[in-house]
Design an enzyme around this catalytic site. Sequence first.
Site, PDB file in Angstrom:
ATOM      1  N   ASP A 236       0.654  -1.901  -0.109  1.00  0.00           N
ATOM      2  CA  ASP A 236       0.136  -0.261  -0.101  1.00  0.00           C
ATOM      3  C   ASP A 236       0.607   0.706  -0.067  1.00  0.00           C
ATOM      4  O   ASP A 236       2.265   1.711   0.122  1.00  0.00           O
ATOM      5  CB  ASP A 236      -0.411   0.259   1.036  1.00  0.00           C
ATOM      6  CG  ASP A 236      -1.978   0.905   0.646  1.00  0.00           C
ATOM      7  OD1 ASP A 236      -2.701   0.065   1.714  1.00  0.00           O
ATOM      8  OD2 ASP A 236      -1.822   1.813   0.469  1.00  0.00           O
TER       9      ASP A 236
HETATM   10  C1  GLC Z   1      -4.114   4.325  -0.325  1.00  0.00           C
HETATM   11  C2  GLC Z   1      -5.317   3.302   0.277  1.00  0.00           C
HETATM   12  C3  GLC Z   1      -5.678   2.025  -0.728  1.00  0.00           C
HETATM   13  C4  GLC Z   1      -4.858   2.236  -2.503  1.00  0.00           C
HETATM   14  C5  GLC Z   1      -4.006   2.872  -2.161  1.00  0.00           C
HETATM   15  C6  GLC Z   1      -3.830   3.480  -3.949  1.00  0.00           C
HETATM   16  O1  GLC Z   1      -3.431   4.722   0.046  1.00  0.00           O
HETATM   17  O2  GLC Z   1      -4.876   2.525   1.497  1.00  0.00           O
HETATM   18  O3  GLC Z   1      -7.234   0.837  -0.778  1.00  0.00           O
HETATM   19  O4  GLC Z   1      -5.200   1.284  -3.266  1.00  0.00           O
HETATM   20  O5  GLC Z   1      -3.544   4.472  -1.572  1.00  0.00           O
HETATM   21  O6  GLC Z   1      -4.959   4.580  -4.228  1.00  0.00           O
END
Ligand code: GLC
Length: 752
Positions: free
Chosen positions: A282
């Site tokens: 993430d």
């Molecule tokens: C965010 C979220 C995740 C998302 C990623 C890309 O922080 O936790 O669910 O897919 O970043 O945007």
Amino acid sequence: MLRPAQLLLMLGLPLISPAAIPPVDETQVNDLLARMTQAEKIGQLSQGVINTPEEVAAASLLVREGRRGSFILSASAEQAATFRNQLQKVALEQSRLRVPLIFGYDAIHGYRTTFPIPLGLAAAWDAALVERAQAVSARETRAAGIDWTFAPMCDLARDPRWGRVAETFGEDPYLGARLAAASVRGFQGDNPAAPDRVAATLKHYVGYSATVGGRDYNATDVTPFSLRNAHLPAFQAGVAAGALSVMSGFNATDGIPAVADHHALTNILRGEWGFNGFVVSDWTSVEEAIAWGYAADRAAAARLALTAGNDMEMVSTTFEETLPAQLARGDLSPALLDEAVRRVLRGKLRAGVFAQPYTDPAALDRVALAPDALATAREAAARSIVLLKNNGTLPLAATARRIALIGPLADDAGEMLGTWPGHGRPGDVVTLAAALRQRLPASTRLDVEFGCELLETGPRTRALTDGSIVSDPAAEVDAAKAKKRWSSALAAARRADVIIAAVGEPRGWSGENASRAELDLTGRQSGLLAALAATGKPLVVVVFSGRPLVLTNVAAQSQALLQAWHPGLQGGPALAALLYGDQEPTGRLPISFPRANGQVPIYYNHAMTGRPTMVDYRDLTRAPLFPFGFGLGYTEFTYGAAEISTPPDGPAVARTIITNTGKRPGQTVAQFYVRDVACSVGARPVQELRGWETLTLAPGESRTVSFPLDSAALGFTDRQGRWLVEPGDFQVWIAPHAGTGTPLPYRLEKAL
Ligand code: GLC
């Protein structure tokens, strides 16, 4: 151990045929890998972000040098395909090995056609509907120049203080597993490289939702047994459905950040389930292993993540900065790096970026908001809405000559989009006010009044129930405006035959980094409802929220109450149809609604206790206000006493007869729950959903529903990942929701 195919059978899902996910040309993968420098390999594992032309320019330098293999393409719907093509051209014409880029994005519940939030979609209890909705999302997402969506979220919701319950399929592992697998099939179809499909991502692996205190990004409490039986099933179902990627979570369990959790990422995901896709971290979660106190520095963070089985680093750059020196020192095996790159290259081949590296910038305009897309959004919105109370005020009688629609969410298009709205636009939303104007009989007058703001309008302004506003001089202007708005609303209410209140929580208080300690209507809405109720007029309350709110007072003050979540583009027409009875409310809660903040976390499938009769509070029952699976319609059903039959040649079967005893056709969701009274591996939950059947019955019509007491119904996963079914006593229910019905005893004589 439950093999993927067996799990899909258990979930009643179509098996992924071996050809479903096209095989990959390993020669092509290994040939590319053999020609890559170490820096180019690390580049394939590094993901950037693109929003603006300036970022495209900066990214081009990195792409030319082979230092980025992927981007999150968050740019506007108008620019995304162009930016993609610009960067792809650099990769294919200026980089040394011409490896195409893969572009990801959070199309969670739609790209341009915005559906209800996933928690709302789950309330439809319809895997086929979820699959159709995500297929629409895939079509628009691919057309926008994106190959890969960061969805479905497979986290299990147990604490509504956590804003991200909005993105989940609720509190049940079985419902969540079925809808996760259906989402994967909707996104990927039989070939994720197809021009109307995208690669799916199972996120956030794993246990992120068990966050302590309901506070986002916090440490998570996950026991080994709940890991296996509560948090993993939806991920396992998604893997079995062929998902191309997994995203590791922000959380840490037992002090180990998910991004560096070797047991989850390698032993379970790959070792037990045979996942052959790739794992992306993430956002900056690799370098956050330092803040967690698990990695001593950036080099350790990169090494721990890659070694654990996290292949790609999202946004942070520890891989690029620290892996070369670690490899040179022999702190990290080059084979580990190569295997991570192979997984990413396979993902790119399967997602079609080699075959179709470019996107037609006009493609999205051709497919966005297509009639079938809007029809699906309308159907999903109607099926997501849950009728929680109705004393007969609904459906609205055509004789209601004057309706007052009051509340800050009566006509706020943006708020209907919910969290993670993709590129949904307020201008494409049909609000409740607009829909009622279209639907109302010509003889009926509609007054629309906001009454108050969603949030407090100024510092220290608060409303007393008589509508007077106490405020400081600095907020005088707000107070004057607020007082006028308030009194205008109450005047409309007094003139009306029926009041419809549109209240809830801001969409910005839902989703990521949006935890709440008090799950109440925000701002002065509670006071507004009290004032509306005090008029004595029939009060229908529609709640728009991304989570269960504490609706105890709202339910007491209203004659009818509907939970509409954040319903997307078509929430207004869906609500108007339900309010007037053109359509039957059919939604069922995928998550428990608490009576009080103090009950949270609250969920139906909780563990048993040694003193089951002594678990209430001094000041409140333990029972939720509205239980999991609950929902009303405009007719009534009776569920006969369940019985169990044991045919000679197959598993026992639980069945019951269900009758529509009302005056209108209607739909009920017959839910099948089990309880394992004594489990050698550990106490199992007091109830577990293991099947459901949706029935539509005419007035007076009866039908028998039956559920097999087979392995899928009675089994569980032990701490080593084995699927076990132990002989012994069980209880089974066939009921309209988790809070009712009489359990039927069943003894399984021998292991299945
Ligand atoms: C965010 C979220 C995740 C998302 C990623 C890309 O922080 O936790 O669910 O897919 O970043 O945007």
